[in-house]
Design a protein around this motif. Sequence first.
Motif, short mmCIF file in Angstrom:
data_model
loop_
_atom_site.label_atom_id
_atom_site.label_comp_id
_atom_site.label_asym_id
_atom_site.label_seq_id
_atom_site.Cartn_x
_atom_site.Cartn_y
_atom_site.Cartn_z
N VAL A 140 55.01 51.17 39.00
CA VAL A 140 54.47 49.87 38.62
C VAL A 140 54.16 49.08 39.89
O VAL A 140 55.00 49.00 40.80
CB VAL A 140 55.46 49.08 37.74
N SER A 141 52.99 48.46 39.95
CA SER A 141 52.59 47.69 41.14
C SER A 141 53.45 46.44 41.27
O SER A 141 53.99 45.92 40.29
CB SER A 141 51.12 47.31 41.04
N PRO A 142 53.60 45.92 42.49
CA PRO A 142 54.42 44.73 42.71
C PRO A 142 53.90 43.52 41.93
O PRO A 142 52.69 43.29 41.85
CB PRO A 142 54.32 44.50 44.22
N GLN A 143 54.82 42.72 41.40
CA GLN A 143 54.42 41.54 40.64
C GLN A 143 53.80 40.48 41.55
O GLN A 143 53.00 39.67 41.09
CB GLN A 143 55.63 40.98 39.90
N ALA A 144 54.18 40.47 42.82
CA ALA A 144 53.63 39.48 43.75
C ALA A 144 52.37 39.96 44.45
O ALA A 144 51.86 39.28 45.35
CB ALA A 144 54.70 39.11 44.79
N SER A 151 52.61 48.29 52.21
CA SER A 151 51.68 47.69 51.25
C SER A 151 51.16 48.67 50.22
O SER A 151 50.51 48.28 49.25
CB SER A 151 50.49 47.06 51.98
N SER A 152 51.44 49.96 50.40
CA SER A 152 50.97 50.98 49.45
C SER A 152 52.03 51.37 48.42
O SER A 152 51.78 52.18 47.54
CB SER A 152 50.53 52.24 50.21
N ILE A 153 53.22 50.77 48.50
CA ILE A 153 54.36 51.21 47.70
C ILE A 153 54.45 50.43 46.39
O ILE A 153 54.31 49.21 46.36
CB ILE A 153 55.67 51.04 48.49
N CYS A 154 54.71 51.15 45.31
CA CYS A 154 54.96 50.57 43.99
C CYS A 154 56.42 50.78 43.60
O CYS A 154 57.12 51.61 44.19
CB CYS A 154 54.05 51.21 42.94
N THR A 155 56.87 50.05 42.59
CA THR A 155 58.24 50.22 42.10
C THR A 155 58.42 51.64 41.58
O THR A 155 57.69 52.07 40.69
CB THR A 155 58.56 49.23 40.98
N PRO A 156 59.39 52.39 42.11
CA PRO A 156 59.58 53.78 41.66
C PRO A 156 60.31 53.84 40.32
O PRO A 156 61.18 53.03 40.03
CB PRO A 156 60.43 54.39 42.77
N GLY A 157 59.94 54.83 39.51
CA GLY A 157 60.54 54.96 38.19
C GLY A 157 61.38 56.20 37.99
O GLY A 157 61.96 56.39 36.91
N SER A 201 41.42 48.69 38.23
CA SER A 201 41.43 47.91 39.46
C SER A 201 42.85 47.51 39.87
O SER A 201 43.76 47.42 39.04
CB SER A 201 40.60 46.64 39.29
N ILE A 202 43.02 47.24 41.17
CA ILE A 202 44.29 46.76 41.69
C ILE A 202 44.68 45.46 40.98
O ILE A 202 43.88 44.53 40.86
CB ILE A 202 44.19 46.51 43.21
N ALA A 203 45.92 45.42 40.49
CA ALA A 203 46.40 44.24 39.79
C ALA A 203 47.92 44.21 39.89
O ALA A 203 48.56 45.25 40.08
CB ALA A 203 45.98 44.27 38.31
N PRO A 204 48.54 43.04 39.77
CA PRO A 204 50.00 42.94 39.88
C PRO A 204 50.72 43.36 38.60
O PRO A 204 50.25 43.12 37.49
CB PRO A 204 50.23 41.45 40.15
N GLY A 205 51.86 44.01 38.78
CA GLY A 205 52.75 44.31 37.68
C GLY A 205 52.24 45.26 36.63
O GLY A 205 52.61 45.15 35.46
N VAL A 206 51.39 46.23 37.01
CA VAL A 206 50.83 47.15 36.03
C VAL A 206 50.96 48.59 36.52
O VAL A 206 51.17 48.85 37.70
CB VAL A 206 49.34 46.85 35.74
N LYS A 207 50.80 49.52 35.58
CA LYS A 207 50.84 50.94 35.91
C LYS A 207 49.42 51.45 36.16
O LYS A 207 48.48 51.04 35.50
CB LYS A 207 51.49 51.74 34.77
#
Length: 523
Positions: free
Chosen positions: A93-97, A129-135, A390-396
Amino acid sequence: MIDQNANQMDASTWSLHKPQVTGANGLVAAQHYEAAEVGAQILSEGGNAMDAAVAAALVLSVVEPWLSGIGGGGFLLHAAADGAVDALDFNLVSPQALDPANYPLAGGTDGDWFDWPAVEGNRNLIGGSSICTPGAVAGLAAALERFGTLSWEEVLAPAIEIAERGMTVDWFADLAFAVDRPNLLQNAAATALFLDPATQQAHPQTAASKRLPMPKKAAILRRLAQAGARDFYEGETAQLILDDLSAAGSCLSAKDFRDYKVTWLKPSQDTYRDREICVIPGLSGGPSLLRAMRALSEHDIRALPDAERAAAYAQACRGAYEYRLKHLGHAAASEDCTSHLSVIDKAGNMVSLTNTLLSRFGSKVVLPQSQIVMNNGMMWFDPRPGQPNSIAPGVKPLANMTPVIALRNGRPEIALGAAGGRQIFPAVLQILSYLIDAGDTPEAALHRPRIDASTATILVDRKAAPDVATAISEHYAVQLTDNTVYPVQFAIPSLVQADSKSALAAAASHPMSPWAAAAGAAK
């Protein structure tokens, strides 16, 4: 047009073959032999398919840390012996910020898996800057809780032991280190872990290999075993990770980790011949696979010569990809940076599990306090605004992973998947057809020459009959190439298959992968 010379190599003195493994007590096929052996041992000791799958996946995070691990995410399918199938999404999941404006286009293409415009400084490919929340940790723990019989501590034990002992570093590991050396040198912890010869120890069995202990990774896995999986997201482990992420320039926060949740789903299913094909719905390669298989079902594949069959595969895949590019994402070049494993236990339960860091070594960021290799999930987003992905916050993001389970007469028969980015679903499509339409064994299916139809130019294995390339060239540009260890051209599949006529099952892994293997439970 057929390119006869591209990627040509002299393989005249080589004969590569990897036999399948059969047994009645359970089987594991994985991209590393130690993971397969650990999974098989779990089955031998009375564990079920999910116990073995989770233990093997955790071992993979240690023995092939550049492909998958607890810094990544993925999908899995579980099929109970009675035919009930469940899907689990534990993708990134992309960062919320996150602010999409921080990924300005630089012109040109990014040169990685996707043919999108490059981002300034490769901020979506490399670095914090390329890292997302790992699941991965949440996903493996949730799967074990729902379908396993062993404790979280028990399934972590083999990975902890191997991390303390050290992964095996042979010529294949050295190749992986060499391929990404320039990028790994940009991160001090990655350099220290993978590129410093002083960190390696003598191997007790052979002078041809070394051992690479990972004491900090062993410590973090031991903490997770004691404190539980949620410690990764909201405990001491989470704080260690977040401190290192902040130092690496990531905008991931405690809230990102605390809010992370896996998603249990009903699988998407479709009938192909006399099988029910079950895949992950939504943002995976599964819907594209089903679309391609529906197109393939319009042909009498069993009656077609090999060349016409290959052309039908190409047309089915290209049609599915055209829809995928228009409505879901925009895939192009690839490399292998994912792990897949398939499991069957003696009761007939199956697991098909794919986990990934995305690129090889993911973001190229190793967290110094835990030796975790972090994903580069931002790569899966389209940097152009206003696109479906597209790049967006808080999404998969849209993912290529395509774990599959096929049912026959209401019972799980095949668990299959692959690594290889955009190459995955074309490989899975062909292997399913070989198993179902041609009646191949797993061994035979994985040794057949394949095509890759994930780009406008169709790759054809040079070992295929000459008329295969000719038939495909009537519709598409064709490039002949070799099925090599590196670069990966036709994905890296592994599968297990039950035998409806006996208690035996069979498992097979990619013949060209030096580490991939299948292993059977002893009892």
